[in-house]
Design an enzyme around this catalytic site. Structure first.
Site, PDB file in Angstrom:
ATOM      1  N   ILE A  32     -30.208 -10.438  39.067  1.00  0.00           N
ATOM      2  CA  ILE A  32     -31.028  -9.241  38.428  1.00  0.00           C
ATOM      3  C   ILE A  32     -32.351  -9.765  37.226  1.00  0.00           C
ATOM      4  CG2 ILE A  32     -29.672  -9.758  35.669  1.00  0.00           C
ATOM      5  CD1 ILE A  32     -29.428  -6.245  36.198  1.00  0.00           C
TER       6      ILE A  32
ATOM      7  N   ASN B  82     -23.832  -9.303  25.130  1.00  0.00           N
ATOM      8  CA  ASN B  82     -22.447  -9.586  23.784  1.00  0.00           C
ATOM      9  C   ASN B  82     -22.939  -8.224  22.922  1.00  0.00           C
ATOM     10  OD1 ASN B  82     -21.432 -11.744  21.228  1.00  0.00           O
ATOM     11  ND2 ASN B  82     -21.434 -13.066  22.271  1.00  0.00           N
TER      12      ASN B  82
ATOM     13  N   GLY C 108     -23.580 -15.649  31.724  1.00  0.00           N
ATOM     14  CA  GLY C 108     -23.329 -15.118  32.641  1.00  0.00           C
ATOM     15  C   GLY C 108     -24.839 -13.882  32.439  1.00  0.00           C
ATOM     16  N   VAL C 109     -24.965 -12.946  32.917  1.00  0.00           N
ATOM     17  CA  VAL C 109     -25.977 -12.235  33.163  1.00  0.00           C
ATOM     18  C   VAL C 109     -27.066 -12.095  31.462  1.00  0.00           C
ATOM     19  CG1 VAL C 109     -26.819  -9.704  33.168  1.00  0.00           C
ATOM     20  CG2 VAL C 109     -25.343 -10.835  34.751  1.00  0.00           C
ATOM     21  N   ASP C 110     -25.598 -12.038  30.459  1.00  0.00           N
ATOM     22  CA  ASP C 110     -26.773 -12.308  29.142  1.00  0.00           C
ATOM     23  C   ASP C 110     -27.557 -13.821  28.948  1.00  0.00           C
ATOM     24  OD1 ASP C 110     -27.221 -11.155  26.257  1.00  0.00           O
ATOM     25  OD2 ASP C 110     -25.457 -12.035  25.238  1.00  0.00           O
TER      26      ASP C 110
ATOM     27  N   SER D 253     -18.739  -6.110  33.577  1.00  0.00           N
ATOM     28  CA  SER D 253     -16.913  -6.346  32.596  1.00  0.00           C
ATOM     29  C   SER D 253     -16.831  -7.222  33.724  1.00  0.00           C
ATOM     30  CB  SER D 253     -16.763  -4.802  32.098  1.00  0.00           C
ATOM     31  OG  SER D 253     -17.238  -5.453  30.662  1.00  0.00           O
TER      32      SER D 253
ATOM     33  N   GLY E  99     -17.035  -9.990  35.340  1.00  0.00           N
ATOM     34  CA  GLY E  99     -16.406 -11.502  34.980  1.00  0.00           C
ATOM     35  C   GLY E  99     -15.755 -12.061  34.549  1.00  0.00           C
TER      36      GLY E  99
ATOM     37  N   TYR F  34     -15.221 -10.388  31.444  1.00  0.00           N
ATOM     38  CA  TYR F  34     -14.027 -10.015  30.850  1.00  0.00           C
ATOM     39  C   TYR F  34     -13.855  -9.274  31.924  1.00  0.00           C
ATOM     40  CZ  TYR F  34     -17.475  -9.223  26.716  1.00  0.00           C
ATOM     41  OH  TYR F  34     -18.457  -9.542  25.764  1.00  0.00           O
TER      42      TYR F  34
END
Length: 337
Positions: free
Chosen positions: A10, A23, A31-33, A116, A118, A120
């Protein structure tokens, strides 16, 4: 194509805004964050700290700093428990609130991860279904280019029932060898028998393969008299016959309004095969009607490629949701519509 599924990271997306699966606290997650903060730079975290705690389903916006986007929307997805704790509604809120926030800031394009799906733990097929359904609802009322960004194929999954049904249909119908297109041709010579006085056997076999019929050569005047509607004219007639409005048609086709207008208003315009099929899906034509409709633009459906078979599967089963179709096309590495 207002909604497009793409395989990428992304952080590489050129969009007005990219969405961070964040978070809830003002700290960097995984991950993405993690990737978004890493490539945006330390300023992003400083602005994120000013926002503070974000509730599940909420969305907040910041600048994007060193990223290719202008903004980052931070939304907190739900953790999967058992599917009975409002997980899907909360996940839908992530997409809905992010989309409306992007609209509020005048954004015309937005890129989402599969939120969510991954760490989560929301099952990937449910995460995909919630994402596409919520985005679809928004796009029926609004104009925006939306990208659903999947990092790799392991991040993307269809429901078992759909996956098995499509796979079975492909296995039953996919033709690898051209000879299979004309089964029992030589034992069933009557396929072209009435036309043998005009064509030799080689010509007949070639045209049996591509599914055309033969007529004796016509004069130019006769051919002009037999001219049928153009694709554009056929489109307009189907819209009237189905009692649909234009907005509904191009929205259901996942088509840009300007492209739809060009196709409809220029009777000599020849759309791509993908766009022709998208409009057939939007009109909810049956298989024979679809073949005749796209045939006016010079296209056909065959069993020699998976794209056509997948389209046929959905039409035969009267499943006309273009976003569901695109999910399957993407899964099988086919172009989406």
């Amino acid at each position: 194509m207002p909604l497009r599924i793409v395989r990428d990271n992304i952080i590489n997306m050129y969009a007005d805004v990219i969405v961070n699966s964040a978070n809830p606290n003002s700290s960097i997650g995984s991950g993405v964050d993690y990737f978004i903060h890493k490539f945006a730079g330390t300023e992003l975290l400083e602005e994120r700290k000013k926002i503070g705690f974000i509730k599940v389903g909420e969305a907040k916006i910041t600048s994007a700093y060193n990223l290719k986007a202008e903004h980052v929307i931070h939304t907190v997805g739900p953790k999967w428990i058992d599917g009975k704790h409002n997980e899907e509604d909360l996940l839908s809120s992530c997409y809905r609130n992010s989309l409306h926030l992007a609209k509020e800031y005048g954004c015309t394009s937005i890129a989402f991860p599969l939120i969510s799906s991954g760490n989560y733990g929301i099952p990937k097929d449910i995460a995909l279904s919630v994402a596409t359904n919520t985005i679809q609802e928004f796009l029926f009322e609004n104009e925006m280019n939306v990208y659903l960004v999947v990092y790799d194929k392991n991040s993307y999954q269809l429901s078992n029932q759909l996956s098995n049904s499509v796979k079975s249909y492909i296995d039953e119908n996919y033709i690898h060898d051209i000879e299979k297109c004309v089964p029992q041709f030589f034992s069933s010579r009557n396929i072209c028998e009435e036309y043998f006085e005009y064509f030799d056997e080689e010509d007949c076999l070639e045209n049996a393969v591509i599914g055309t019929s033969f007529k004796p050569e016509l004069s130019l005047e006769e051919m002009m008299e037999e001219m049928e509607d153009t694709f554009s004219e056929a489109l307009w007639k189907w819209i009237i016959k189905k009692d649909l409005n234009e907005v509904t048609v191009y929205k259901k086709a996942n088509m840009d309004r300007r492209l739809f207008s060009k196709i409809k208003n220029n009777k000599d315009y020849k759309p791509s095969k993908i766009n022709a099929i998208a409009l057939a899906i939007a009109l909810e034509l049956d298989l024979e009607e679809t073949k005749q409709f796209i045939g006016k633009a010079g296209y056909s459906l065959t069993h020699s490629n998976k794209f056509d078979i997948i389209i046929e599967f959905f039409i035969i089963n009267k499943k006309y949701n273009v976003f569901d179709i695109n999910g399957v096309l993407f899964y099988y590495n086919q172009p989406t519509i």
